[in-house]
Write a protein that holds these residues in place. Structure first.
Motif, PDB file in Angstrom:
ATOM      1  N   PHE A 127      41.614  39.082  38.732  1.00 52.06           N
ATOM      2  CA  PHE A 127      42.057  37.737  39.052  1.00 52.06           C
ATOM      3  C   PHE A 127      43.198  37.246  38.545  1.00 52.06           C
ATOM      4  O   PHE A 127      43.422  37.357  37.231  1.00 52.06           O
ATOM      5  N   LEU A 128      44.073  36.605  39.154  1.00 54.03           N
ATOM      6  CA  LEU A 128      45.400  36.101  38.676  1.00 54.03           C
ATOM      7  C   LEU A 128      45.945  34.915  39.424  1.00 54.03           C
ATOM      8  O   LEU A 128      46.070  35.104  40.602  1.00 54.03           O
ATOM      9  N   LEU A 129      45.876  33.977  38.857  1.00 56.56           N
ATOM     10  CA  LEU A 129      46.359  32.546  39.539  1.00 56.56           C
ATOM     11  C   LEU A 129      47.123  31.826  38.403  1.00 56.56           C
ATOM     12  O   LEU A 129      46.882  31.872  37.046  1.00 56.56           O
ATOM     13  N   SER A 130      48.447  31.393  38.882  1.00 56.41           N
ATOM     14  CA  SER A 130      49.438  30.799  38.092  1.00 56.41           C
ATOM     15  C   SER A 130      48.797  29.476  37.478  1.00 56.41           C
ATOM     16  O   SER A 130      48.148  28.621  38.088  1.00 56.41           O
ATOM     17  N   GLY A 131      48.953  29.307  36.045  1.00 56.61           N
ATOM     18  CA  GLY A 131      48.594  27.854  35.479  1.00 56.61           C
ATOM     19  C   GLY A 131      47.037  28.420  35.108  1.00 56.61           C
ATOM     20  O   GLY A 131      46.618  27.552  34.322  1.00 56.61           O
TER      21      GLY A 131
END
Length: 212
Positions: free
Chosen positions: A114-118
């Motif tokens: 999982f990788l989400l900006s912010g």
């Protein structure tokens, strides 16, 4: 032997609405307050001597109810807060699934990817949880310590202690509201985990040598 009691907060209005909470504020429902009262009853014979609480309102409310009949010190801490979900916070999970299906799938099925900006990664919160746990163990010699926190925070910590990959974070047992997980720390530093959800049930204990 020392025992840690890891406690998830009671049900909130956003839990009921299926809304992403993260580090945003929500409040306990009537059900959540009743869960906290039941937890108080379940802990009545356990001599908890120190309580560390996420600074989020839902965790503070849970702790205040669960330990209302005790003269026990409580310490509130930002590092015990839930995973920061960035732009997802406050959104309904149904809308997130519709608008960001790939990352939604990763969050619930491939948490290690999982990788989400912010937002924090699951590795980020696991590191935060482990660091805060070691500080708690160093700063108090209480025999029974309660930590009132959040689902991902607790799950990530248990993954590390059990030696499981973050990819398996969402594997059963489920982390229900006001679920309690205990970690028994032996004199030689090894740790034994016993999990409880809603009511005590059988779960294999795991002994892990202290590597953190």
């Amino acid at each position: 032997m020392r025992t840690l009691h890891l406690i998830r907060h009671g049900e909130t209005n956003w839990n009921r609405e299926r809304r992403a909470q993260g580090q945003q504020e929500s409040v306990l429902t009537d059900t959540g307050r009743e869960q906290a009262r039941q937890l108080r009853q379940a802990l009545r014979d356990i001599p908890v001597q120190a309580v560390f609480v996420s600074s989020s309102q839902r965790a503070r409310e849970t702790a205040e109810i669960a330990f209302s009949e005790r003269d026990v010190p409580m310490e509130y801490c930002d590092l015990l807060r839930e995973i920061n979900m960035g732009p997802w916070e406050g959104q309904l999970y149904a809308d997130i699934q519709k608008n960001d299906p790939q990352r939604y799938h990763a969050f619930w099925n491939q948490p290690d990817a999982f990788l989400l900006s912010g937002a924090e990664t699951f590795a980020d919160i696991q590191h935060r949880a482990l660091s805060r746990l070691e500080k708690i163990l160093a700063e108090t010699d209480a025999g029974h310590i309660a930590i009132v926190s959040h689902g991902v925070w607790i799950k990530s910590l248990l993954c590390a202690i059990e030696g499981r990959d973050l990819a398996d974070l969402w594997q059963p047992p489920a982390m229900h509201n006001c679920a309690r997980s205990t970690i028994q720390i032996q004199r030689d530093g090894s740790r034994r985990i016993t999990l409880y959800c809603d009511k005590p049930y059988e779960h294999p204990s795991v002994e892990i040598q202290n590597e953190h």
